[in-house]
Write a protein that holds these residues in place. Sequence first.
Motif, PDB file in Angstrom:
ATOM      1  N   SER A  58      -5.878 -17.060  10.433  1.00 17.65           N
ATOM      2  CA  SER A  58      -4.937 -15.942  10.357  1.00 17.65           C
ATOM      3  C   SER A  58      -4.083 -15.868  11.613  1.00 17.65           C
ATOM      4  CB  SER A  58      -5.681 -14.612  10.167  1.00 17.65           C
ATOM      5  OG  SER A  58      -6.489 -14.331  11.288  1.00 17.65           O
ATOM      6  N   ALA A  59      -2.992 -15.100  11.530  1.00 13.63           N
ATOM      7  CA  ALA A  59      -2.105 -14.856  12.670  1.00 13.63           C
ATOM      8  C   ALA A  59      -1.212 -13.675  12.343  1.00 13.63           C
ATOM      9  CB  ALA A  59      -1.259 -16.087  12.988  1.00 13.63           C
ATOM     10  N   VAL A  60      -0.722 -13.001  13.389  1.00 13.07           N
ATOM     11  CA  VAL A  60       0.215 -11.891  13.230  1.00 13.07           C
ATOM     12  C   VAL A  60       1.590 -12.342  13.705  1.00 13.07           C
ATOM     13  CG1 VAL A  60       0.810  -9.540  13.916  1.00 13.07           C
ATOM     14  CG2 VAL A  60      -1.586 -10.147  13.490  1.00 13.07           C
ATOM     15  N   LEU A  61       2.585 -12.235  12.843  1.00 12.91           N
ATOM     16  CA  LEU A  61       3.963 -12.573  13.198  1.00 12.91           C
ATOM     17  C   LEU A  61       4.655 -11.326  13.720  1.00 12.91           C
ATOM     18  CD1 LEU A  61       4.989 -14.748  10.103  1.00 12.91           C
ATOM     19  CD2 LEU A  61       3.706 -15.396  12.157  1.00 12.91           C
ATOM     20  N   ASN A  62       5.556 -11.510  14.694  1.00 16.17           N
ATOM     21  CA  ASN A  62       6.231 -10.376  15.331  1.00 16.17           C
ATOM     22  C   ASN A  62       7.734 -10.641  15.440  1.00 16.17           C
ATOM     23  OD1 ASN A  62       3.754  -8.794  16.302  1.00 16.17           O
ATOM     24  ND2 ASN A  62       3.371 -10.812  17.156  1.00 16.17           N
ATOM     25  N   GLY A  63       8.501  -9.549  15.410  1.00 20.41           N
ATOM     26  CA  GLY A  63       9.943  -9.669  15.572  1.00 20.41           C
ATOM     27  C   GLY A  63      10.592  -8.302  15.670  1.00 20.41           C
ATOM     28  N   THR A  64      11.886  -8.287  15.937  1.00 19.12           N
ATOM     29  CA  THR A  64      12.649  -7.037  15.962  1.00 19.12           C
ATOM     30  C   THR A  64      13.939  -7.226  15.169  1.00 19.12           C
ATOM     31  OG1 THR A  64      13.788  -7.618  18.024  1.00 19.12           O
ATOM     32  CG2 THR A  64      11.740  -6.351  18.204  1.00 19.12           C
ATOM     33  N   ILE A  65      14.380  -6.130  14.527  1.00 17.23           N
ATOM     34  CA  ILE A  65      15.621  -6.154  13.760  1.00 17.23           C
ATOM     35  C   ILE A  65      16.401  -4.884  14.074  1.00 17.23           C
ATOM     36  CG2 ILE A  65      16.636  -6.071  11.451  1.00 17.23           C
ATOM     37  CD1 ILE A  65      14.284  -7.738  10.472  1.00 17.23           C
ATOM     38  N   THR A  66      17.643  -5.056  14.508  1.00 18.96           N
ATOM     39  CA  THR A  66      18.541  -3.929  14.764  1.00 18.96           C
ATOM     40  C   THR A  66      19.673  -3.991  13.750  1.00 18.96           C
ATOM     41  OG1 THR A  66      18.033  -3.996  17.128  1.00 18.96           O
ATOM     42  CG2 THR A  66      20.009  -2.797  16.451  1.00 18.96           C
ATOM     43  N   ALA A  67      19.840  -2.924  12.989  1.00 18.20           N
ATOM     44  CA  ALA A  67      20.836  -2.918  11.915  1.00 18.20           C
ATOM     45  C   ALA A  67      22.244  -3.014  12.475  1.00 18.20           C
ATOM     46  CB  ALA A  67      20.690  -1.659  11.073  1.00 18.20           C
ATOM     47  N   GLY A  68      23.137  -3.641  11.711  1.00 16.59           N
ATOM     48  CA  GLY A  68      24.555  -3.687  12.043  1.00 16.59           C
ATOM     49  C   GLY A  68      25.302  -2.643  11.235  1.00 16.59           C
ATOM     50  N   SER A  69      26.468  -3.015  10.729  1.00 12.38           N
ATOM     51  CA  SER A  69      27.302  -2.046  10.008  1.00 12.38           C
ATOM     52  C   SER A  69      27.011  -2.006   8.515  1.00 12.38           C
ATOM     53  CB  SER A  69      28.778  -2.386  10.221  1.00 12.38           C
ATOM     54  OG  SER A  69      29.059  -3.707   9.773  1.00 12.38           O
ATOM     55  N   GLY A  94      10.966  -1.708   9.098  1.00  9.11           N
ATOM     56  CA  GLY A  94      11.101  -1.115  10.420  1.00  9.11           C
ATOM     57  C   GLY A  94      11.953  -1.951  11.355  1.00  9.11           C
ATOM     58  N   GLU A  95      12.151  -1.429  12.549  1.00  7.55           N
ATOM     59  CA  GLU A  95      12.903  -2.172  13.562  1.00  7.55           C
ATOM     60  C   GLU A  95      12.002  -3.149  14.307  1.00  7.55           C
ATOM     61  OE1 GLU A  95      15.084   0.348  16.172  1.00  7.55           O
ATOM     62  OE2 GLU A  95      16.423   1.097  14.598  1.00  7.55           O
ATOM     63  N   THR A  96      10.790  -2.727  14.600  1.00 12.27           N
ATOM     64  CA  THR A  96       9.790  -3.649  15.145  1.00 12.27           C
ATOM     65  C   THR A  96       8.924  -4.087  13.978  1.00 12.27           C
ATOM     66  OG1 THR A  96       9.781  -2.535  17.286  1.00 12.27           O
ATOM     67  CG2 THR A  96       7.872  -3.901  16.757  1.00 12.27           C
ATOM     68  N   ILE A  97       9.020  -5.354  13.615  1.00 10.90           N
ATOM     69  CA  ILE A  97       8.363  -5.818  12.394  1.00 10.90           C
ATOM     70  C   ILE A  97       7.166  -6.713  12.722  1.00 10.90           C
ATOM     71  CG2 ILE A  97      10.440  -5.641  10.995  1.00 10.90           C
ATOM     72  CD1 ILE A  97      10.788  -8.668  11.282  1.00 10.90           C
ATOM     73  N   THR A  98       6.146  -6.606  11.898  1.00 13.10           N
ATOM     74  CA  THR A  98       4.965  -7.461  12.015  1.00 13.10           C
ATOM     75  C   THR A  98       4.512  -7.848  10.606  1.00 13.10           C
ATOM     76  OG1 THR A  98       3.364  -5.634  11.948  1.00 13.10           O
ATOM     77  CG2 THR A  98       4.197  -6.299  14.116  1.00 13.10           C
ATOM     78  N   ALA A  99       3.814  -8.961  10.526  1.00 20.76           N
ATOM     79  CA  ALA A  99       3.218  -9.403   9.262  1.00 20.76           C
ATOM     80  C   ALA A  99       1.973 -10.201   9.584  1.00 20.76           C
ATOM     81  CB  ALA A  99       4.199 -10.255   8.463  1.00 20.76           C
ATOM     82  N   THR A 100       0.880  -9.886   8.907  1.00 17.92           N
ATOM     83  CA  THR A 100      -0.379 -10.590   9.108  1.00 17.92           C
ATOM     84  C   THR A 100      -0.540 -11.666   8.042  1.00 17.92           C
ATOM     85  OG1 THR A 100      -1.414  -8.624  10.062  1.00 17.92           O
ATOM     86  CG2 THR A 100      -2.878 -10.353   9.257  1.00 17.92           C
TER      87      THR A 100
END
Length: 302
Positions: A58-69, A94-100
Amino acid sequence: ATLSALTAETEYTFKAFATTATGTVEGESMTFTTTAAPVVVTPPTVATLAATAITHESAVLNGTITAGSEEITAQGFKYKATAAADWTTVNATGETITATLTTLISGTEYAFKAFATTATGTVEGETMTFTTTCGTVTSFPYVESFEGLDFACWTVSAVTAGAEPWELDDEPVYGEDIVLSPVYGNQAAVHTYIFEESSRLASPILDLSSLTNPYLKLSYARLSFEGPAETLTVQYRTTADGTWTTLTTLSGTPDQWILDSIALPTPSATYQIAFTSEGVDGYGVAVDYLTIYNAIAGEEPE
């Protein structure tokens, strides 16, 4: 004349004129309407961050997403085993995203990237990688098809000094008068050209303590040359540093895949199996698509 800095979607009136000493003459008044201002699209900002909580499966993936227009209609991660061609998508909000991720293959490198999709298209973050650990195998049935870039958590060692190692072969297995394709996928574990040599291919640590009737099912081939065919022995040990004990010598008809099931004695929490080849001037041995599972008592093993 070119006009600029006009207001979008506005009607304007204009007329030509000419002035002399006598006076000014004007042409007919006419109108035009400016068009709508072009829409400036700002794409979302997507960042892939390092994976965390990495285990053998297993592993946890991480990232961030900031919306545009534009509205984001889908977001999350894409991932795959690095050696694989196709990506798998997993959604995350969400803006801070994770997935296991679960049920991963131990000792395997995976690639992943965050993404966000709008009406305009998909924006992807940087592709990053992580490698699962070689922890103890606790989930059964355990399947090994030898389709990775390397043996991952399997260990190759020489029994006799200087012996050629086991290899992953992505080509057909050749005997004297036979060509065998892998049983599953594109690869098999192969030990070739091993005259008077012996080499061992050992499994990762297996926790068989929860299995009441553990069995090993595998396909194997012994490849002959002018009669002789290599010897392939199945061994086991109940501790990670224990002595290897011969379980059985596989002696099926040479130059074909043989499907066999073998009971695994004395199950423990630190169990290992191994395949040991012994050269007798044949072409080699091959093993493919093995399964370790709990057979149902009173029923014929698979």
